[in-house]
Design an enzyme around this catalytic site. Structure first.
Site, PDB file in Angstrom:
ATOM      1  N   HIS A   1     -24.347  25.169  20.180  1.00  0.00           N
ATOM      2  CA  HIS A   1     -22.996  24.639  20.357  1.00  0.00           C
ATOM      3  C   HIS A   1     -21.964  25.763  20.377  1.00  0.00           C
ATOM      4  O   HIS A   1     -21.142  25.860  21.302  1.00  0.00           O
ATOM      5  CB  HIS A   1     -22.680  23.655  19.225  1.00  0.00           C
ATOM      6  CG  HIS A   1     -21.290  23.116  19.249  1.00  0.00           C
ATOM      7  ND1 HIS A   1     -20.972  21.879  19.786  1.00  0.00           N
ATOM      8  CD2 HIS A   1     -20.110  23.637  18.806  1.00  0.00           C
ATOM      9  CE1 HIS A   1     -19.676  21.677  19.671  1.00  0.00           C
ATOM     10  NE2 HIS A   1     -19.123  22.733  19.074  1.00  0.00           N
ATOM     11  N   GLU A   2     -21.998  26.620  19.361  1.00  0.00           N
ATOM     12  CA  GLU A   2     -20.983  27.671  19.284  1.00  0.00           C
ATOM     13  C   GLU A   2     -21.129  28.662  20.432  1.00  0.00           C
ATOM     14  O   GLU A   2     -20.129  29.217  20.910  1.00  0.00           O
ATOM     15  CB  GLU A   2     -21.064  28.386  17.935  1.00  0.00           C
ATOM     16  CG  GLU A   2     -20.676  27.513  16.750  1.00  0.00           C
ATOM     17  CD  GLU A   2     -19.293  26.896  16.878  1.00  0.00           C
ATOM     18  OE1 GLU A   2     -18.397  27.528  17.490  1.00  0.00           O
ATOM     19  OE2 GLU A   2     -19.096  25.772  16.372  1.00  0.00           O
TER      20      GLU A   2
ATOM     21  N   HIS B   1     -19.066  27.645  23.333  1.00  0.00           N
ATOM     22  CA  HIS B   1     -17.694  28.143  23.255  1.00  0.00           C
ATOM     23  C   HIS B   1     -17.633  29.595  23.728  1.00  0.00           C
ATOM     24  O   HIS B   1     -16.702  30.003  24.438  1.00  0.00           O
ATOM     25  CB  HIS B   1     -17.182  28.066  21.817  1.00  0.00           C
ATOM     26  CG  HIS B   1     -16.848  26.697  21.330  1.00  0.00           C
ATOM     27  ND1 HIS B   1     -15.952  25.879  21.982  1.00  0.00           N
ATOM     28  CD2 HIS B   1     -17.269  26.007  20.233  1.00  0.00           C
ATOM     29  CE1 HIS B   1     -15.833  24.739  21.301  1.00  0.00           C
ATOM     30  NE2 HIS B   1     -16.630  24.793  20.243  1.00  0.00           N
TER      31      HIS B   1
ATOM     32  N   HIS C   1     -17.679  29.868  27.392  1.00  0.00           N
ATOM     33  CA  HIS C   1     -16.391  29.453  27.941  1.00  0.00           C
ATOM     34  C   HIS C   1     -15.416  30.627  27.929  1.00  0.00           C
ATOM     35  O   HIS C   1     -14.644  30.826  28.873  1.00  0.00           O
ATOM     36  CB  HIS C   1     -15.843  28.281  27.117  1.00  0.00           C
ATOM     37  CG  HIS C   1     -14.807  27.478  27.796  1.00  0.00           C
ATOM     38  ND1 HIS C   1     -14.140  26.432  27.176  1.00  0.00           N
ATOM     39  CD2 HIS C   1     -14.268  27.536  29.040  1.00  0.00           C
ATOM     40  CE1 HIS C   1     -13.281  25.900  28.002  1.00  0.00           C
ATOM     41  NE2 HIS C   1     -13.327  26.550  29.138  1.00  0.00           N
TER      42      HIS C   1
END
Length: 673
Positions: free
Chosen positions: A463-464, A467, A470
């Site tokens: 998940h991280e 980020h 992104h």
């Protein structure tokens, strides 16, 4: 600059690779002088913009603003990550002084009437679309900052903002302290039956590190649910651990409830000054959600379905346990049902989830397969703490993309949870590449022992890194639009999408290897995990919605005195939402809800499930188009991940998917269809 500032490492851009901050040169004594110099520099730059005798233009006004504040940007990007990840007493003292000063500086910029008038005078006609969007976004910032308020109202707004900054810092620091203090020390090994040998070794090391003579220390993660509750066989130990978790901030010197109530009251007053009925309405003004009403309309049917499913799950658990299920029983008996019904024992899978393999052979491997990325660890580059590792990231054609830093282990000076920060944001205007960091809170094993992850921690790693991608993939001109500088209810979307590769066959086979034998996961495990994914969704969705609707309740208050009894307010808010389930407490209770009182998610915790609509539909798109494929990755990267906020986020989604998002994949994923 003073003598101290003349050698301050924030004075000039770092000369290290991709402008990685020179952490070896940074000292605590550098931060405050750097902020002071940064404030002065940016105010001087703004004065030059407003005093410019030439007519206002995009170049001499908007671009000049984009280039301003370089020292402040460098200092703030480093300091606030360190204040979250390695908050020593000295750093906390600095933070208490810096946070209000930074807020006051921001107000001085965005409430500057002359600067606002200069922006209003910039001709919009003829600007290319992204430039016109940049001008429009600045004008929105000015309006929402209160530039149009009369003098006394503006003065009151400044005072509110400064007070909120101080209270938020106090709340965040108290939550970290309370979490450390509430960790459960156990001296009798029999009370820890069910914990594996690796977990016991980690708990013993934590006890010694915390100053205990011996025994075991069960440290707390930030959410209500604690991982050890899944395996602890002693019901009283489970109760004590649960009560330690939910009681954080409720009493004693670390009580945070009045801080939360005071912040909610100040935010309500601020919203009223700016012409909004409540803080939630003001906050949603800058999100992808069209209105507060639209958020409630989405959450209401999901809440009813989730509570219904949680009730069914509770009956199943009680039948298995032979007694009423309390909050501290749920995880333990839920895992028992998962094993019986689906043949999945999550705790038993930990030997296959070793951190190094999850990271290199899982997270990085998926990014390589999908986007062509490669990673070279740079042991010659230092982070802000010895645990921090640095990788240089390269594109498929060998060109450099940026730097990725990983800080994975918990420590007393790190706040709970997991997050991504940027040290340097990508911008063609400033000729910068991205330098980003992921922070997690994995218990650190004894020296020489492997760090074995829970399945949830594996999810968090992926998940991280979503980020991080992104931020790394950002390909924009203007720093204001870079990377993750998107609305709060969109920012979680790319990170949630990246979770899809956890159980993807090629990825799972690469990283899920027993740390001692190298054997892959037992055949059929992935299929069992997929089949079991619907089990427990009633609980998971209900605890999340409890936090999301509690957040909204605090921020739908009308202006008035602070809530006198925060715990009664919390109970009433959950009851109104139909979420008064004793056995399913909200994921975060008021006393330790750091996301909304100190983490920038005020009135925005709904964003996880709002973003999950896009996420679930994107997962369906990938599956329908061939999955882990370079062409799919390039399509997702070019149409969405690289564009930051240079286009409307929902327009970026339509460019990627060819249509608006559908809600059906989310409902199916959560068993709510």
């Amino acid at each position: 600059m003073t003598q101290e500032n003349s050698t301050n490492p924030f004075r000039e851009a770092s000369t290290l690779v991709h402008r990685l901050p020179d952490f070896s040169a940074i000292r605590d004594s550098h931060y405050e002088p750097a902020f002071e110099a940064g404030f002065a520099q940016q105010l001087a730059e703004i004065a030059a913009i407003t005093a410019n005798p030439e007519p206002a233009s995009f170049e001499n006004t908007v671009l000049a603003m984009e280039r301003s504040g370089a020292i402040l940007e460098r200092a703030a990007n480093v300091f606030f990550n360190v204040a979250a990840a390695d908050a020593t007493d000295a750093i906390q003292d600095i933070e208490r002084r810096i946070a209000p000063a930074l807020t006051a500086h921001s107000d001085a910029v965005l409430m500057n009437a002359a600067l606002h008038q200069r922006f209003l005078a910039v001709p919009a006609a003829g600007l290319e679309p992204v430039a016109a969007r940049l001008l429009e976004e600045y004008l929105k910032d000015f309006a929402l900052a209160g530039v149009g308020l009369a003098g006394p109202e503006q003065d009151r707004l400044r005072a509110i903002n400064t007070e909120l900054a101080g209270l938020g810092t106090e709340f965040s620091q108290a939550v970290m302290h309370n979490g450390n203090e509430a960790a459960l020390h156990v001296s009798d090994a029999a009370e820890l039956a069910g914990l594996g040998s690796d977990d016991l070794a980690t708990a013993a090391a934590a006890a010694l590190a915390a100053g205990h003579d011996g025994g075991w220390l069960l440290t707390l993660i930030l959410p209500t649910a604690q991982p050890a509750l899944e395996v602890l066989e002693n019901r009283d130990t489970r109760r004590r651990l649960h009560e330690a978790s939910v009681g954080r901030g409720d009493a004693g010197a670390g009580r945070t409830l009045e801080l939360a109530a005071a912040m909610a009251a100040l935010r309500a007053e601020k919203a009223a000054l700016l012409g909004f009925p409540c803080e939630a309405a003001r906050a949603i003004e800058r999100q992808t959600a069209p209105s507060l009403e639209a958020v409630h309309q989405m959450l209401a049917p999901i809440t009813r379905a989730a509570v219904r499913n949680a009730g069914v799950e509770a009956e199943r658990l009680a039948a298995t346990a032979g007694h009423k299920i309390e909050a501290w029983d749920w995880a333990y008996w839920s895992e028992r049902v998962r094993r019986e019904e689906y043949g999945v024992d999550l705790a038993a899978l930990r030997p296959w989830f070793e951190l190094e393999s999850v990271l290199v052979n899982g997270v990085f491997h998926a990014a390589s397969r999908l986007y062509g990325l490669s990673f070279t660890e740079r042991t010659d580059l230092a982070g802000y703490h010895p645990d921090v590792r640095v990788w240089e990231v390269f594109n498929g054609d060998g060109t450099t993309l940026g730097l990725f830093l990983g800080d994975y282990f918990t420590r007393d000076t790190k706040r709970g949870g997991a997050w991504m920060n940027s040290f340097v944001e990508q911008s063609h205007l400033l000729e910068t590449r991205a330098v980003v960091v992921n922070n997690l809170n994995i218990p650190k094993p004894p020296p020489g022992e492997p760090a074995l992850l829970s399945y949830d921690e594996v999810v968090t790693c992926f998940h991280e890194f979503g980020h991080a991608l992104h931020g790394l993939f950002s390909n924009v001109e203007y720093p204001k639009f870079s990377g993750t500088n998107v609305p709060r209810d969109f920012v979680e979307y790319p990170s949630q999408v990246n979770e899809m590769w956890i159980l993807w066959p090629e990825v799972l086979a690469s990283y899920a290897r027993h740390h001692l034998t190298g054997e892959p996961l037992p055949e059929g495990t992935a299929e069992k995990l997929q089949a079991a994914s619907l089990w427990g969704q009633g609980f998971t969705t209900t605890e999340y919605l409890g936090a999301a609707l509690l957040d909204l309740a605090w921020h739908e208050l009308e202006p008035g005195p602070a809530v006198a009894d925060p715990l009664a307010f919390e109970a009433a808010a959950l009851a109104r939402a139909g979420l008064e389930l004793e056995a399913v407490p909200p994921r975060y209770r008021t006393g330790y809800f750091n996301h909304i009182f100190a983490g920038g998610y005020a009135a925005g915790y709904y964003s996880y499930i709002w973003s999950e609509v896009l996420d679930a539909d994107t997962v369906a798109w990938f599956k329908a188009n061939g999955g882990l494929d370079r062409s799919n990755g390039e399509h997702f990267r070019s149409r969405l991940l690289s564009r930051g906020y240079s286009v409307d986020p929902l327009e970026a989604f339509r460019s990627f998917a060819g249509r608006d998002a559908r809600t059906e994949p989310l409902l199916e994923r959560r068993g709510l269809a």
